[in-house]
Enzyme design. Structure first.
Site, PDB file in Angstrom:
ATOM      1  N   HIS A 113     -21.168  52.800 -15.912  1.00  0.00           N
ATOM      2  CA  HIS A 113     -22.273  53.028 -16.852  1.00  0.00           C
ATOM      3  C   HIS A 113     -23.405  53.723 -16.096  1.00  0.00           C
ATOM      4  O   HIS A 113     -23.272  54.052 -14.900  1.00  0.00           O
ATOM      5  CB  HIS A 113     -22.717  51.728 -17.526  1.00  0.00           C
ATOM      6  CG  HIS A 113     -23.076  50.598 -16.587  1.00  0.00           C
ATOM      7  ND1 HIS A 113     -24.004  50.724 -15.592  1.00  0.00           N
ATOM      8  CD2 HIS A 113     -22.611  49.325 -16.513  1.00  0.00           C
ATOM      9  CE1 HIS A 113     -24.122  49.584 -14.951  1.00  0.00           C
ATOM     10  NE2 HIS A 113     -23.268  48.711 -15.476  1.00  0.00           N
ATOM     11  N   HIS A 158     -24.468  52.239 -12.600  1.00  0.00           N
ATOM     12  CA  HIS A 158     -23.648  52.643 -11.446  1.00  0.00           C
ATOM     13  C   HIS A 158     -23.977  54.088 -11.074  1.00  0.00           C
ATOM     14  O   HIS A 158     -23.978  54.460  -9.901  1.00  0.00           O
ATOM     15  CB  HIS A 158     -22.149  52.578 -11.769  1.00  0.00           C
ATOM     16  CG  HIS A 158     -21.667  51.219 -12.161  1.00  0.00           C
ATOM     17  ND1 HIS A 158     -21.217  50.923 -13.420  1.00  0.00           N
ATOM     18  CD2 HIS A 158     -21.567  50.068 -11.447  1.00  0.00           C
ATOM     19  CE1 HIS A 158     -20.849  49.649 -13.472  1.00  0.00           C
ATOM     20  NE2 HIS A 158     -21.060  49.102 -12.288  1.00  0.00           N
ATOM     21  N   CYS A 173     -15.526  33.217  -8.029  1.00  0.00           N
ATOM     22  CA  CYS A 173     -15.734  34.016  -9.249  1.00  0.00           C
ATOM     23  C   CYS A 173     -14.969  35.325  -9.088  1.00  0.00           C
ATOM     24  O   CYS A 173     -15.246  36.093  -8.158  1.00  0.00           O
ATOM     25  CB  CYS A 173     -17.216  34.303  -9.494  1.00  0.00           C
ATOM     26  SG  CYS A 173     -17.452  35.549 -10.791  1.00  0.00           S
ATOM     27  N   CYS A 204     -17.271  38.568  -9.430  1.00  0.00           N
ATOM     28  CA  CYS A 204     -18.023  38.921  -8.211  1.00  0.00           C
ATOM     29  C   CYS A 204     -17.072  39.098  -7.040  1.00  0.00           C
ATOM     30  O   CYS A 204     -17.445  39.654  -6.026  1.00  0.00           O
ATOM     31  CB  CYS A 204     -18.962  37.811  -7.781  1.00  0.00           C
ATOM     32  SG  CYS A 204     -20.197  37.322  -8.924  1.00  0.00           S
ATOM     33  N   CYS A 237     -20.403  30.811 -12.706  1.00  0.00           N
ATOM     34  CA  CYS A 237     -20.958  31.755 -11.735  1.00  0.00           C
ATOM     35  C   CYS A 237     -22.417  32.059 -12.080  1.00  0.00           C
ATOM     36  O   CYS A 237     -22.728  32.309 -13.242  1.00  0.00           O
ATOM     37  CB  CYS A 237     -20.110  33.037 -11.790  1.00  0.00           C
ATOM     38  SG  CYS A 237     -20.965  34.466 -11.158  1.00  0.00           S
ATOM     39  N   HIS A 283     -22.475  35.879 -13.530  1.00  0.00           N
ATOM     40  CA  HIS A 283     -21.757  36.230 -14.770  1.00  0.00           C
ATOM     41  C   HIS A 283     -21.758  35.124 -15.815  1.00  0.00           C
ATOM     42  O   HIS A 283     -21.393  35.362 -16.964  1.00  0.00           O
ATOM     43  CB  HIS A 283     -20.309  36.603 -14.438  1.00  0.00           C
ATOM     44  CG  HIS A 283     -20.212  37.846 -13.628  1.00  0.00           C
ATOM     45  ND1 HIS A 283     -20.178  37.836 -12.252  1.00  0.00           N
ATOM     46  CD2 HIS A 283     -20.176  39.152 -13.995  1.00  0.00           C
ATOM     47  CE1 HIS A 283     -20.121  39.075 -11.807  1.00  0.00           C
ATOM     48  NE2 HIS A 283     -20.127  39.882 -12.834  1.00  0.00           N
ATOM     49  N   LYS A 305     -29.970  43.711 -19.038  1.00  0.00           N
ATOM     50  CA  LYS A 305     -28.985  44.033 -18.011  1.00  0.00           C
ATOM     51  C   LYS A 305     -27.871  44.881 -18.639  1.00  0.00           C
ATOM     52  O   LYS A 305     -27.395  44.560 -19.721  1.00  0.00           O
ATOM     53  CB  LYS A 305     -28.403  42.707 -17.506  1.00  0.00           C
ATOM     54  CG  LYS A 305     -27.598  42.826 -16.269  1.00  0.00           C
ATOM     55  CD  LYS A 305     -27.191  41.454 -15.767  1.00  0.00           C
ATOM     56  CE  LYS A 305     -26.116  41.643 -14.715  1.00  0.00           C
ATOM     57  NZ  LYS A 305     -25.576  40.408 -14.235  1.00  0.00           N
ATOM     58  N   LYS A 315     -21.009  46.641 -19.867  1.00  0.00           N
ATOM     59  CA  LYS A 315     -20.081  47.345 -20.753  1.00  0.00           C
ATOM     60  C   LYS A 315     -19.437  46.350 -21.712  1.00  0.00           C
ATOM     61  O   LYS A 315     -19.260  46.641 -22.878  1.00  0.00           O
ATOM     62  CB  LYS A 315     -19.015  48.086 -19.947  1.00  0.00           C
ATOM     63  CG  LYS A 315     -19.588  49.313 -19.275  1.00  0.00           C
ATOM     64  CD  LYS A 315     -18.556  50.371 -19.043  1.00  0.00           C
ATOM     65  CE  LYS A 315     -18.469  51.344 -20.185  1.00  0.00           C
ATOM     66  NZ  LYS A 315     -17.706  52.547 -19.901  1.00  0.00           N
TER      67      LYS A 315
HETATM   68  N1  MSP Z   1     -16.917  46.738  -5.244  1.00  0.00           N
HETATM   69  C1  MSP Z   1     -18.187  46.215  -4.902  1.00  0.00           C
HETATM   70  C2  MSP Z   1     -18.840  47.028  -3.811  1.00  0.00           C
HETATM   71  C3  MSP Z   1     -18.064  47.094  -2.528  1.00  0.00           C
HETATM   72  S1  MSP Z   1     -18.903  48.054  -1.329  1.00  0.00           S
HETATM   73  C4  MSP Z   1     -18.017  47.847   0.030  1.00  0.00           C
HETATM   74  C5  MSP Z   1     -19.115  46.220  -6.122  1.00  0.00           C
HETATM   75  N2  MSP Z   1     -18.757  47.023  -7.111  1.00  0.00           N
HETATM   76  S2  MSP Z   1     -19.571  47.173  -8.511  1.00  0.00           S
HETATM   77  O1  MSP Z   1     -18.787  48.083  -9.300  1.00  0.00           O
HETATM   78  O2  MSP Z   1     -19.837  45.896  -9.067  1.00  0.00           O
HETATM   79  O3  MSP Z   1     -20.948  47.830  -8.141  1.00  0.00           O
HETATM   80  C6  MSP Z   1     -21.027  49.087  -7.488  1.00  0.00           C
HETATM   81  C7  MSP Z   1     -22.481  49.414  -7.179  1.00  0.00           C
HETATM   82  O4  MSP Z   1     -23.186  49.638  -8.405  1.00  0.00           O
HETATM   83  C8  MSP Z   1     -23.198  48.272  -6.455  1.00  0.00           C
HETATM   84  O5  MSP Z   1     -24.023  48.783  -5.421  1.00  0.00           O
HETATM   85  C9  MSP Z   1     -24.054  47.666  -7.544  1.00  0.00           C
HETATM   86  O6  MSP Z   1     -25.218  47.051  -7.058  1.00  0.00           O
HETATM   87  C10 MSP Z   1     -24.393  48.912  -8.359  1.00  0.00           C
HETATM   88  N3  MSP Z   1     -24.825  48.610  -9.716  1.00  0.00           N
HETATM   89  C11 MSP Z   1     -24.157  47.894 -10.675  1.00  0.00           C
HETATM   90  N4  MSP Z   1     -24.938  47.826 -11.795  1.00  0.00           N
HETATM   91  C12 MSP Z   1     -26.088  48.499 -11.590  1.00  0.00           C
HETATM   92  C13 MSP Z   1     -27.247  48.765 -12.346  1.00  0.00           C
HETATM   93  N5  MSP Z   1     -27.397  48.336 -13.581  1.00  0.00           N
HETATM   94  N6  MSP Z   1     -28.224  49.512 -11.770  1.00  0.00           N
HETATM   95  C14 MSP Z   1     -28.112  50.026 -10.510  1.00  0.00           C
HETATM   96  N7  MSP Z   1     -27.028  49.779  -9.758  1.00  0.00           N
HETATM   97  C15 MSP Z   1     -26.023  48.996 -10.262  1.00  0.00           C
HETATM   98  O7  MSP Z   1     -20.115  45.534  -6.099  1.00  0.00           O
END
Ligand code: MSP
Length: 644
Positions: free
Chosen positions: A19, A22, A127, A130, A145, A148, A296, A299
């Protein structure tokens, strides 16, 4: 030789498409990487995917797919999202690749040989969203968790453990000696406090799952997904096979991550590297979270903005610019379409676009479309030159500190100064009065200020910046960097490029059919439209009953001229015939639509879409591959029946 700069993002899980939250991380990292390239660094920008997660395997099984086939499909879709956003990563690492398997096993072996990995029984909560273990004190509502709020699993199995406790003191010493390691400083305090509370060894293998990388010391165990994922930063620079690449780029200069995963990057990762005897990275930059109108992004709850859809509607530059300009690096930020439009219009349309356009139109009018010559500078001109130099220097120092939002503000500040310079010096009047030399100097200075600002915004809006350089008549519009920023660098007498508004103002109003088209098309069945995605998770029963859902039969279907997503449908709803415009053209041909029994919202206020009055909206769902599937009924029911 150019100095090296190695920058990474966290690697997202693959069980959902990204989204806009990310995307923030990808874009901000991309802006830093592009800035460093402009500043003369040999940059290696790594991103990739965390594919060995248990959730991913589960999702694949739910969909009846082989996990590898599933991750391959998701990897292609995620990588194309990054392409749409213009992300300039040098490598795309997937943790299911053989090179990573080799790196993870080699790393595990080194820590094992160093005596930091031992077998023990793990009893505790886990979890899967996470992919993290929790202490009982961390849980909420009994055994849920804290992030979540979903039930954690109780695990009891023999695992390998990593001796994190052994690194308590070395980690504290390291963080004390390197206060710059964690950015922003407020996060560093959290990290220190966490270590000072005492570190416990953590489980780094599982025997109950098979999806993952087997440990080199016991093939029955697969490596815990976080232990494996962190190692991607080493794999991405050739560890352990490519010494030249590794020597050149390791240690990483910056890991960019979100605020939810600092514990893994600021504590586990440095300890793991110490154990394997490898140098530690230079910095971990922890960014905040992007919310959607204060909520927050999620999806699964339907609260998100789809980056691909946003880019389709507004272009990558506009979305990129909003993300990095509106959200101070390190803090949380909020997205709404209103703030997006306001920011775009204020900075890109009114300030930058307008400055470029008014200046170049005057050059066309009074100098035959060729860059005028720079004559003697007056005090006013000199003040502009000084403002440009100060903005450039300030920009560089802010960008070197990764304060991207403030860096961009310097660039736009220069544009605002230049706009004021134009208003003060009034070159159109000077030209009319016959003083061509003076008018030429003013316009030259104005063009030069825009050129400088364009170099500074290049990392954020690379396409728009190249467009500016092209309109200014610069021979190498994509190759402008800091080495070109000396006043007078613009070649006189060169012909301008095609002058046209680069950032047209966005008018997003409810009445505006043209603008509404994309969301109308989506409301008609595509991804949830941006605005529509911002919904509370619950509605009341009364709210639901207000929606008049009916069955209908498609009688006729035809393409809508100049709208490749839309079909015009004639439908029978009970006794009534209606026309609706639906965003299904990329998924169904008109012939396929005719005869279909569908579900429609029958009491939606009619709206004009591409000049056609649409009297309803059909329902459809999104398949995993992004295609649309109409909601249909398993048995024939008369058209016009109420759906509830
Ligand atoms: N797979 C792990 C990361 C492993 S790194 C060795 C993970 N994945 S994640 O898909 O949950 O998140 C990927 C990145 O996106 C993380 O840095 C996370 O903090 C970031 N974000 C997830 N949601 C976000 C927002 N709403 N805003 C900004 N960044 C966000 O964690």
């Amino acid at each position: 030789m150019k100095p090296k700069f190695y920058i990474t993002t966290a690697i997202p899980y693959v069980n959902a498409l990204p989204h806009l939250g990310h995307s923030y991380e990808m874009v901000v990292t991309d802006v830093i990487a592009r800035y460093k390239r402009l500043a003369g660094y040999d940059v290696w920008f790594l991103t990739g995917l965390d594919e060995n997660s248990q959730n991913c395997e589960r999702k694949a099984r739910e969909l009846g797919k082989d996990p590898q086939e599933y991750v391959d499909e998701m990897a292609a879709a995620i990588s194309s999202t990054w392409q749409a956003l213009g992300i300039s990563n040098d490598d795309f690492l997937r943790t299911t690749q053989p090179r990573h398997k080799e790196a993870a096993r080699e790393f595990f072996q080194r820590a094992f040989d160093n005596g930091d990995i031992y077998k023990n029984t793990y009893d505790g909560y886990y979890c899967t969203s996470c992919e993290a273990f929790y202490e009982e004190d961390d849980l909420v509502n009994g055994s849920e968790c804290p992030t979540h709020e979903t039930e954690c699993e109780w695990l009891s199995e023999e695992n390998f453990f990593f001796s994190l406790s052994k690194y308590e003191k070395p980690l504290l010493d390291f963080h004390r000696e390197h206060p710059e390691f964690v950015q922003p400083a407020s996060r560093r305090n959290e990290v220190m406090a966490f270590i000072e509370r005492g570190l416990r060894d953590f489980s780094i293998s599982r025997t109950t799952i098979k999806w993952g990388i087997p440990t080199p010391v016991d093939e029955e165990h697969v490596i815990y997904v976080w232990f494996d994922a962190l190692i991607n930063y080493l794999t991405g620079v050739g560890f352990p096979a490519d010494d030249a690449m590794y020597e050149k780029y390791w240690p990483a200069d910056v890991h960019v991550i979100g605020k939810d995963i600092w514990r893994f990057h600021c504590i586990y990762w440095p300890a793991m590297l110490m154990s394997a005897g490898l140098p530690l990275p230079g910095k971990v930059c922890v960014h905040g979270f992007l919310t959607l109108r204060g909520e927050k992004m999620s999806k699964s709850r339907g609260i998100y903005v789809d980056p691909v859809q946003a880019v389709d509607q507004f272009g990558a530059d506009a979305i990129r610019y909003f993300l990095v300009r509106d959200m101070p690096f390190g803090q949380d930020g909020d997205f709404s379409w209103a703030s997006f439009v306001a920011r775009y219009n204020a900075d890109l349309a009114n300030d930058l676009g307008n400055m470029l356009n008014r200046t170049l139109n005057l050059v066309k009018q009074h100098f035959d479309g060729r860059t005028p010559a720079l004559g003697d500078l007056t005090d006013e001109d000199r003040a502009l030159v000084e403002a440009a130099e100060a903005a450039r220097d300030e920009y560089v120092s802010l960008m070197d500190d990764y304060a991207v939002h403030s860096g961009l503000d310097q660039a736009l500040g220069l544009v605002r100064t230049a706009n004021k310079y134009m208003a003060d010096t009034q070159p159109w009047k000077v030209a009319k009065s016959g003083d061509k030399t003076r008018a030429g100097t003013i316009l030259y200075c104005a063009m030069e200020a825009v050129r400088w600002a364009a170099v500074m915004v290049t990392p954020a809006i690379p396409t728009g910046a190249a467009g500016i350089h092209r309109q200014l008549g610069i021979a190498d519009p994509d190759g402008q960097d800091f080495s070109t920023l000396s006043w007078g660098g613009l070649a006189a007498d060169a012909p301008l490029g095609d002058v046209a508004p680069l950032f047209p103002r966005l008018e997003v109003t409810e009445e505006d059919d043209e603008e509404a088209t994309a969301s109308e098309a989506d409301e008609a069945g595509g991804e949830p439209a941006a605005e529509a995605a911002v919904e509370d998770a619950f509605i009341t029963f009364d709210d639901f009953m207000k929606v008049d859902l009916r069955t209908a039969e498609v009688l006729e279907a035809e393409a809508v001229p100049k709208a490749d997503k839309l079909l015009k449908l004639t439908i029978q709803v009970g006794d009534e015939r209606r026309t609706i415009v639906a965003g299904v053209a990329q998924h169904y041909t008109p012939e396929e639509m005719v005869g279909k029994r569908i579900a429609v919202v029958a009491n939606l206020k009619p709206r004009k879409v591409f000049g056609i009055e649409s009297q309803g909206m059909l329902l459809a769902g999104n398949a995993e591959d992004g295609s649309l599937v109409l909601a249909e009924f398993s048995k024939d029911i008369p058209s016009g029946s109420r759906v509830s």
